[in-house]
Design a protein around this motif. Sequence first.
Motif, PDB file in Angstrom:
ATOM      1  N   UNK A 130       0.846  -1.187   0.000  1.00  0.00           N
ATOM      2  CA  UNK A 130       0.000   0.000   0.000  1.00  0.00           C
ATOM      3  C   UNK A 130       0.882   1.238   0.000  1.00  0.00           C
ATOM      4  N   UNK A 131       0.333   2.326  -0.503  1.00  0.00           N
ATOM      5  CA  UNK A 131       1.112   3.552  -0.623  1.00  0.00           C
ATOM      6  C   UNK A 131       0.373   4.786  -0.127  1.00  0.00           C
ATOM      7  N   UNK A 132      -0.864   4.585   0.347  1.00  0.00           N
ATOM      8  CA  UNK A 132      -1.626   5.705   0.884  1.00  0.00           C
ATOM      9  C   UNK A 132      -2.729   5.172   1.787  1.00  0.00           C
ATOM     10  N   UNK A 133      -3.516   6.068   2.361  1.00  0.00           N
ATOM     11  CA  UNK A 133      -4.552   5.657   3.300  1.00  0.00           C
ATOM     12  C   UNK A 133      -5.611   4.782   2.638  1.00  0.00           C
ATOM     13  N   UNK A 134      -5.994   5.111   1.414  1.00  0.00           N
ATOM     14  CA  UNK A 134      -7.041   4.351   0.729  1.00  0.00           C
ATOM     15  C   UNK A 134      -6.619   2.916   0.459  1.00  0.00           C
ATOM     16  N   UNK A 135      -5.393   2.720  -0.016  1.00  0.00           N
ATOM     17  CA  UNK A 135      -4.943   1.356  -0.319  1.00  0.00           C
ATOM     18  C   UNK A 135      -4.695   0.557   0.952  1.00  0.00           C
ATOM     19  N   UNK A 136      -4.313   1.223   2.048  1.00  0.00           N
ATOM     20  CA  UNK A 136      -4.218   0.514   3.331  1.00  0.00           C
ATOM     21  C   UNK A 136      -5.597   0.048   3.773  1.00  0.00           C
ATOM     22  N   UNK A 137      -6.569   0.937   3.724  1.00  0.00           N
ATOM     23  CA  UNK A 137      -7.920   0.604   4.180  1.00  0.00           C
ATOM     24  C   UNK A 137      -8.539  -0.508   3.349  1.00  0.00           C
ATOM     25  N   UNK A 138      -8.169  -0.599   2.078  1.00  0.00           N
ATOM     26  CA  UNK A 138      -8.779  -1.574   1.173  1.00  0.00           C
ATOM     27  C   UNK A 138      -8.298  -3.001   1.419  1.00  0.00           C
ATOM     28  N   UNK A 139      -7.193  -3.185   2.108  1.00  0.00           N
ATOM     29  CA  UNK A 139      -6.635  -4.510   2.360  1.00  0.00           C
ATOM     30  C   UNK A 139      -6.923  -4.906   3.803  1.00  0.00           C
ATOM     31  N   UNK A 140      -7.888  -5.783   3.997  1.00  0.00           N
ATOM     32  CA  UNK A 140      -8.348  -6.150   5.331  1.00  0.00           C
ATOM     33  C   UNK A 140      -7.305  -6.897   6.146  1.00  0.00           C
ATOM     34  N   UNK A 141      -6.236  -7.359   5.517  1.00  0.00           N
ATOM     35  CA  UNK A 141      -5.196  -8.088   6.239  1.00  0.00           C
ATOM     36  C   UNK A 141      -4.184  -7.165   6.910  1.00  0.00           C
ATOM     37  N   UNK A 142      -4.215  -5.889   6.585  1.00  0.00           N
ATOM     38  CA  UNK A 142      -3.218  -4.947   7.098  1.00  0.00           C
ATOM     39  C   UNK A 142      -3.639  -4.413   8.463  1.00  0.00           C
ATOM     40  N   UNK A 143      -2.663  -4.265   9.366  1.00  0.00           N
ATOM     41  CA  UNK A 143      -2.935  -3.855  10.736  1.00  0.00           C
ATOM     42  C   UNK A 143      -2.221  -2.539  11.069  1.00  0.00           C
ATOM     43  N   UNK A 144      -2.825  -1.775  11.963  1.00  0.00           N
ATOM     44  CA  UNK A 144      -2.299  -0.480  12.377  1.00  0.00           C
ATOM     45  C   UNK A 144      -2.043  -0.482  13.881  1.00  0.00           C
ATOM     46  N   UNK A 145      -0.930   0.112  14.304  1.00  0.00           N
ATOM     47  CA  UNK A 145      -0.636   0.270  15.726  1.00  0.00           C
ATOM     48  C   UNK A 145      -1.077   1.655  16.183  1.00  0.00           C
ATOM     49  N   UNK A 146      -1.571   1.748  17.419  1.00  0.00           N
ATOM     50  CA  UNK A 146      -1.957   3.050  17.956  1.00  0.00           C
ATOM     51  C   UNK A 146      -2.010   2.981  19.479  1.00  0.00           C
ATOM     52  N   UNK A 147      -1.859   4.146  20.110  1.00  0.00           N
ATOM     53  CA  UNK A 147      -2.092   4.295  21.539  1.00  0.00           C
ATOM     54  C   UNK A 147      -3.518   4.795  21.736  1.00  0.00           C
ATOM     55  N   UNK A 148      -4.287   4.183  22.625  1.00  0.00           N
ATOM     56  CA  UNK A 148      -5.665   4.636  22.823  1.00  0.00           C
ATOM     57  C   UNK A 148      -5.726   6.081  23.291  1.00  0.00           C
ATOM     58  N   UNK A 149      -6.677   6.831  22.766  1.00  0.00           N
ATOM     59  CA  UNK A 149      -6.897   8.199  23.206  1.00  0.00           C
ATOM     60  C   UNK A 149      -5.994   9.237  22.585  1.00  0.00           C
ATOM     61  N   UNK A 150      -5.128   8.820  21.654  1.00  0.00           N
ATOM     62  CA  UNK A 150      -4.211   9.765  21.029  1.00  0.00           C
ATOM     63  C   UNK A 150      -4.774  10.255  19.699  1.00  0.00           C
ATOM     64  N   UNK A 151      -4.208  11.361  19.199  1.00  0.00           N
ATOM     65  CA  UNK A 151      -4.604  11.858  17.888  1.00  0.00           C
ATOM     66  C   UNK A 151      -4.387  10.818  16.791  1.00  0.00           C
ATOM     67  N   UNK A 152      -3.215  10.108  16.738  1.00  0.00           N
ATOM     68  CA  UNK A 152      -3.064   9.075  15.706  1.00  0.00           C
ATOM     69  C   UNK A 152      -4.158   8.008  15.766  1.00  0.00           C
ATOM     70  N   UNK A 153      -4.606   7.648  16.972  1.00  0.00           N
ATOM     71  CA  UNK A 153      -5.684   6.664  17.099  1.00  0.00           C
ATOM     72  C   UNK A 153      -6.950   7.165  16.403  1.00  0.00           C
ATOM     73  N   UNK A 154      -7.343   8.387  16.694  1.00  0.00           N
ATOM     74  CA  UNK A 154      -8.586   8.911  16.112  1.00  0.00           C
ATOM     75  C   UNK A 154      -8.458   9.150  14.609  1.00  0.00           C
ATOM     76  N   UNK A 155      -7.285   9.592  14.157  1.00  0.00           N
ATOM     77  CA  UNK A 155      -7.078   9.748  12.719  1.00  0.00           C
ATOM     78  C   UNK A 155      -7.169   8.396  12.034  1.00  0.00           C
TER      79      UNK A 155
END
Length: 263
Positions: A130-155
């Motif tokens: 993937x190379x952008x947000x749309x292509x990441x979102x389109x692949x259900x196998x891809x995972x994202x790391x985040x801290x709960x309650x942070x701006x990156x989490x909500x974005x």
Amino acid sequence: MKLIHLLAAASTALFATQAMAEGHLPDLGGREVVVVTENLYPPLQFIDGSGNAVGWEYDAMAEIAARLNMTVVYQNISWDAMIPAVSEGQFDMGMTGITIRDDRKEVVDFSDKYMTSEMVMLVRGDEDRFSDAASFAADADLLMAAQPGTTPFYVGVYEVLDGDEANPRIKLFETFGAGVEALRNGDVDLVLTDGTAGAGYVDASNGGLKIVGEKLGTEDFGFIFPKGSDLVEPINAAIADMLADGTIDALNTKWFLEYKMGE
């Protein structure tokens, strides 16, 4: 230390001396101020290879302390505990690249912004699925790391994925650094972060990490205080003074353009 760092340090010390002499900043009379931080957000604040706590915010706070004649004592706490602890008055201030948000203003007071950053997508250096947000979102196998309650989490939830805060594709970690380590190890595929921290990790990765896609928005950073703190006004005055005399620009040059993680 490079010459420009020495010059920047000398110039900021001179600015502080001039500001106090001219009397246009408050004098806190050596007051002790307890500042809490996380030390996991390079280049704003982190532990360097020699075990020292360093970074943009430490230099800025040292400059603020000199201008206001206050003594800073540092404490360490995890991100998820920081805002509640400052809100309850356990500490006088908090710093760790904290995004100024209306919901947070309900429990803490913010300083004026000292920096504006942009959200970016941090991935492994060999990532080609993937190379952008749309292509990441389109692949259900891809995972994202985040801290709960942070701006990156909500974005991640609302701008990259489907708006479901319980989406199983978001893997929660207690610290930002733990999320980056999971990315390196292949346990997740994406970490959202502001551009300043992302650039620091990329510089230190020797090609192991990179930033892809368009920026996902901007965020303003500020220091936090218990509600009604009498420190907000003098800290704001010092920030304004540092913006006016070029000190903030000097710190940006030092930490975002010249400093190399791992040196």
